[in-house]
Design a protein around this motif. Structure first.
Motif, short mmCIF file in Angstrom:
data_model
loop_
_atom_site.label_atom_id
_atom_site.label_comp_id
_atom_site.label_asym_id
_atom_site.label_seq_id
_atom_site.Cartn_x
_atom_site.Cartn_y
_atom_site.Cartn_z
N UNK A 1 20.29 0.45 3.93
CA UNK A 1 20.96 0.17 2.55
C UNK A 1 19.83 -0.14 1.55
N UNK A 2 18.86 0.60 1.67
CA UNK A 2 17.82 0.25 0.54
C UNK A 2 16.81 -0.93 0.80
N UNK B 1 0.70 -1.26 -0.01
CA UNK B 1 0.00 -0.14 0.02
C UNK B 1 0.82 1.33 0.11
N UNK B 2 1.92 1.07 -0.21
CA UNK B 2 3.16 2.35 -0.12
C UNK B 2 3.40 2.46 -1.34
N UNK B 3 3.95 3.99 -1.71
CA UNK B 3 4.62 4.43 -3.07
C UNK B 3 6.05 4.14 -2.87
N UNK B 4 6.66 3.82 -3.92
CA UNK B 4 8.19 3.92 -3.75
C UNK B 4 9.04 4.85 -3.31
N UNK B 5 8.55 6.09 -3.33
CA UNK B 5 9.18 7.21 -2.84
C UNK B 5 9.31 7.05 -1.12
N UNK B 6 8.04 6.75 -0.44
CA UNK B 6 7.83 6.54 0.94
C UNK B 6 8.77 5.34 1.31
N UNK C 1 11.39 -3.18 -7.03
CA UNK C 1 10.02 -2.83 -7.43
C UNK C 1 9.89 -2.42 -8.94
N UNK C 2 10.98 -2.01 -9.36
CA UNK C 2 10.70 -1.47 -10.83
C UNK C 2 10.44 -2.56 -11.68
N UNK D 1 11.44 4.00 -0.29
CA UNK D 1 13.03 4.55 -0.50
C UNK D 1 13.50 5.16 0.96
N UNK D 2 12.50 6.26 1.04
CA UNK D 2 12.84 7.05 2.26
C UNK D 2 13.00 6.14 3.56
#
Length: 124
Positions: free
Chosen positions: A43-44, A29-34, A67-68, A36-37
């Motif tokens: 380490x990602x 339920x989360x977007x990738x930018x959240x 996730x890409x 990533x942060x």
């Protein structure tokens, strides 16, 4: 005094923050930018509880950059879901440009034929 400082240090750790943020919603339920942060201090890698089994929780992690190549957000709930979503998309014919399509063609289609294992349906 020392106990309070230790408690504050534990509460300030990024793992505790990730745990608290993951309670109401999971990776699907989360977007990738959240993500990533949240994963930056690790380490990602993004950690979350995939399933609650009896009284224990099953914690999993993945590299957010993976996730890409996702076929769905739900794919990242748990390792079994990750494979199941890819498997379904392979047999639906929607993995055309996916990096694992060749692996499915070589390993799954060659070594595991669902029709042969399960047998053809026997309708009256």
């Amino acid at each position: 005094m020392e106990k309070n400082r230790t408690i504050r240090a534990v509460e300030a750790h990024p793992a505790i923050s990730m745990l608290k943020k993951n309670r109401p919603e999971g990776a699907w339920n989360r977007d990738d930018s959240t993500m990533r942060e949240m994963a930056e201090p690790f380490g990602g890698r993004y950690f979350h509880c995939s399933y609650k089994i009896e009284k224990s929780r099953q914690w999993v992690s993945f590299e957010v950059e993976s996730r890409k190549d996702a076929v769905s957000n739900y794919q990242y709930r748990a390792p079994g879901e990750w494979f199941a979503e890819l498997y379904a998309h392979y047999y639906m014919g929607t993995l055309d440009d996916h990096p694992l399509k060749g692996w499915f063609e070589q390993e799954i289609d060659q070594n595991f034929n669902p029709g042969a294992v399960l047998g053809a349906p026997n309708y009256p």
